[in-house]
Design a protein around this motif. Structure first.
Motif, PDB file in Angstrom:
ATOM      1  N   VAL A 105      30.243 -12.575   9.446  1.00  0.00           N
ATOM      2  CA  VAL A 105      28.948 -13.211   9.217  1.00  0.00           C
ATOM      3  C   VAL A 105      28.790 -14.371  10.191  1.00  0.00           C
ATOM      4  N   LYS A 106      27.670 -14.372  10.925  1.00  0.00           N
ATOM      5  CA  LYS A 106      27.370 -15.477  11.836  1.00  0.00           C
ATOM      6  C   LYS A 106      26.005 -16.023  11.434  1.00  0.00           C
ATOM      7  N   GLU A 107      25.969 -17.291  11.025  1.00  0.00           N
ATOM      8  CA  GLU A 107      24.738 -17.912  10.543  1.00  0.00           C
ATOM      9  C   GLU A 107      24.234 -18.960  11.532  1.00  0.00           C
ATOM     10  N   THR A 108      22.945 -18.906  11.819  1.00  0.00           N
ATOM     11  CA  THR A 108      22.270 -19.954  12.590  1.00  0.00           C
ATOM     12  C   THR A 108      21.070 -20.416  11.763  1.00  0.00           C
ATOM     13  N   THR A 109      20.309 -21.344  12.289  1.00  0.00           N
ATOM     14  CA  THR A 109      19.145 -21.847  11.544  1.00  0.00           C
ATOM     15  C   THR A 109      18.023 -20.814  11.466  1.00  0.00           C
ATOM     16  N   LYS A 110      18.013 -19.830  12.401  1.00  0.00           N
ATOM     17  CA  LYS A 110      16.925 -18.855  12.426  1.00  0.00           C
ATOM     18  C   LYS A 110      17.321 -17.455  11.970  1.00  0.00           C
ATOM     19  N   LYS A 111      18.621 -17.129  12.062  1.00  0.00           N
ATOM     20  CA  LYS A 111      19.032 -15.777  11.668  1.00  0.00           C
ATOM     21  C   LYS A 111      20.448 -15.742  11.119  1.00  0.00           C
ATOM     22  N   VAL A 112      20.707 -14.655  10.387  1.00  0.00           N
ATOM     23  CA  VAL A 112      22.047 -14.380   9.852  1.00  0.00           C
ATOM     24  C   VAL A 112      22.434 -12.998  10.360  1.00  0.00           C
ATOM     25  N   THR A 113      23.504 -12.939  11.148  1.00  0.00           N
ATOM     26  CA  THR A 113      23.983 -11.665  11.689  1.00  0.00           C
ATOM     27  C   THR A 113      25.203 -11.234  10.893  1.00  0.00           C
ATOM     28  N   ILE A 114      25.112 -10.047  10.310  1.00  0.00           N
ATOM     29  CA  ILE A 114      26.225  -9.507   9.510  1.00  0.00           C
ATOM     30  C   ILE A 114      26.681  -8.207  10.150  1.00  0.00           C
ATOM     31  N   THR A 115      27.988  -8.130  10.422  1.00  0.00           N
ATOM     32  CA  THR A 115      28.575  -6.949  11.053  1.00  0.00           C
ATOM     33  C   THR A 115      29.648  -6.368  10.139  1.00  0.00           C
ATOM     34  N   LEU A 116      29.520  -5.071   9.842  1.00  0.00           N
ATOM     35  CA  LEU A 116      30.526  -4.354   9.058  1.00  0.00           C
ATOM     36  C   LEU A 116      31.499  -3.662  10.005  1.00  0.00           C
ATOM     37  N   TYR A 117      32.779  -3.694   9.664  1.00  0.00           N
ATOM     38  CA  TYR A 117      33.819  -3.025  10.441  1.00  0.00           C
ATOM     39  C   TYR A 117      34.561  -2.066   9.513  1.00  0.00           C
ATOM     40  N   GLU A 118      34.603  -0.782   9.908  1.00  0.00           N
ATOM     41  CA  GLU A 118      35.324   0.221   9.136  1.00  0.00           C
ATOM     42  C   GLU A 118      36.420   0.843   9.971  1.00  0.00           C
ATOM     43  N   GLY A 119      37.388   1.405   9.278  1.00  0.00           N
ATOM     44  CA  GLY A 119      38.478   2.098   9.940  1.00  0.00           C
ATOM     45  C   GLY A 119      39.167   3.006   8.947  1.00  0.00           C
ATOM     46  N   THR A 120      40.381   3.406   9.289  1.00  0.00           N
ATOM     47  CA  THR A 120      41.177   4.287   8.435  1.00  0.00           C
ATOM     48  C   THR A 120      42.295   3.483   7.789  1.00  0.00           C
TER      49      THR A 120
END
Length: 157
Positions: A105-120
């Motif tokens: 999760v990367k939060e700024t004053t204008k946006k929140v970027t959420i990245t999911l990481y999957e694997g085995t």
């Protein structure tokens, strides 16, 4: 000459394919009725599902130990708990073949970027993996309430 040969060959072929009439004697009223076909015993095979079908997405938590990790796009994001959390939904494979490794999760004053990481999962060693998609969900806690900030999928960049 070639046309005549082809025509003659076609005629011979067509007449030789006709079915011949049956040479059996006519059935009399005293003849036996044919025996019924032998009975076939059928045993139905039913397999109970290992897990009951669920209503809605399957909740998962990050394992932190997956191998062959890659970014995965989420399909839905819904603010919960007055915007202090975000519930993400995505399509994935079944565990242990496909598990959620981590969420960034990367939060700024204008946006929140959420990245999911999957694997085995390492537990998937010597396991047959079926190719079926299931819907999964996880909830992410934010540092500040989402408010008017825009949600961005980090796997789409």
């Amino acid at each position: 000459m070639t046309k005549a040969t082809l025509l003659a060959g076609s005629l011979v072929l067509a007449t030789s394919c006709a079915t011949a009439p049956a040479t059996r004697p006519a059935a009399s009223s005293a003849s036996r009725t044919p025996a019924p076909p032998p009975a076939v015993e059928v045993t139905p095979v039913t397999t109970a599902p290992t897990t009951a079908p669920s209503e809605g997405p399957q909740p998962v938590k990050p394992t932190g130990d997956a191998i062959n990790v890659r970014k995965v796009r989420w399909t839905k994001a819904k603010p919960v708990s007055k915007g202090k959390k975000v519930q993400l939904t995505w399509w994935s494979g079944v565990a242990p073949c496909t598990v959620l490794d981590r969420v960034k999760v990367k939060e700024t004053t204008k946006k929140v970027t959420i990245t999911l990481y999957e694997g085995t999962s390492p537990k998937a060693r010597n396991t047959s993996c079926i190719m079926i998609a299931i819907e999964k969900t996880t909830t992410v806690k934010l540092k500040k309430a989402l408010g008017k900030r825009v949600l961005v999928d980090g796997a789409r960049r």
